[in-house]
Design a protein around this motif. Structure first.
Motif, short mmCIF file in Angstrom:
data_model
loop_
_atom_site.label_atom_id
_atom_site.label_comp_id
_atom_site.label_asym_id
_atom_site.label_seq_id
_atom_site.Cartn_x
_atom_site.Cartn_y
_atom_site.Cartn_z
N VAL A 196 -38.48 12.53 35.94
CA VAL A 196 -39.74 11.93 36.06
C VAL A 196 -40.56 13.25 36.19
N ARG A 197 -41.73 13.55 35.58
CA ARG A 197 -42.41 14.63 35.68
C ARG A 197 -43.89 14.57 36.08
N PRO A 198 -44.02 14.21 37.29
CA PRO A 198 -45.49 13.95 37.65
C PRO A 198 -46.68 15.20 37.52
N GLY A 199 -47.70 15.03 37.42
CA GLY A 199 -48.56 16.11 37.31
C GLY A 199 -49.68 16.19 38.28
N GLN A 242 -36.98 18.68 42.33
CA GLN A 242 -36.58 20.07 41.59
C GLN A 242 -37.83 20.97 41.22
N GLY A 243 -37.69 22.05 41.84
CA GLY A 243 -38.88 22.88 41.55
C GLY A 243 -38.59 23.83 40.31
N GLY A 244 -38.34 24.89 40.41
CA GLY A 244 -38.01 25.72 39.24
C GLY A 244 -36.62 25.75 38.76
N SER A 266 -39.10 16.43 38.72
CA SER A 266 -39.39 17.92 38.30
C SER A 266 -40.86 17.97 38.66
N LEU A 267 -40.97 19.20 39.41
CA LEU A 267 -42.43 19.63 39.78
C LEU A 267 -43.04 20.60 38.78
#
Length: 115
Positions: free
Chosen positions: A44-47, A69-71, A91-92
């Motif tokens: 999931v990639r929230p904004g 998860q950062g980078g 994923s951030l």
């Protein structure tokens, strides 16, 4: 993980914010050295911070563990899911892209752990 949870997550972050295809998830399931690898039910990639909070709340309600998860540059596997396939990777990367500030006198709206 149920299709209902995937649908609810997509409702929060938009259709392109949830990845469930194994081939598309591959880059999120290893560390930068390929020393650690796992599987996940979805990425999931929230904004926004609000979306992050909503995603965490939905996963908590469903009893699904999350892996932030950062980078993906860590060297000890902390951002890699285990092999159960029952976790959700958050994923951030989209949040980081929106973290820039337009003014040097105004702080960014997204603060990392060291910010």
């Amino acid at each position: 993980m149920t299709a209902d949870l995937i649908g609810r997550l997509r409702h929060v972050v938009g259709p392109s914010g949830v990845i469930s295809d194994p081939d598309e998830m591959a880059g999120y399931l290893t560390d930068c050295r390929n020393a650690y690898a796992g599987t996940a039910a979805a990425v999931v990639r929230p904004g926004t911070t609000e979306e992050v909070a909503a995603v965490v709340a939905l996963c908590r309600e469903a009893g699904v563990a999350v892996v932030p998860q950062g980078g993906s540059t860590g060297l000890c596997g902390g951002g890699v899911p285990d092999s159960s396939g029952r976790q959700v990777v958050i994923s951030l990367t989209r949040c980081a892209a929106s973290a820039t500030s337009t003014s040097p006198n105004r702080p960014s709206r997204w603060r990392g752990t060291r910010g």
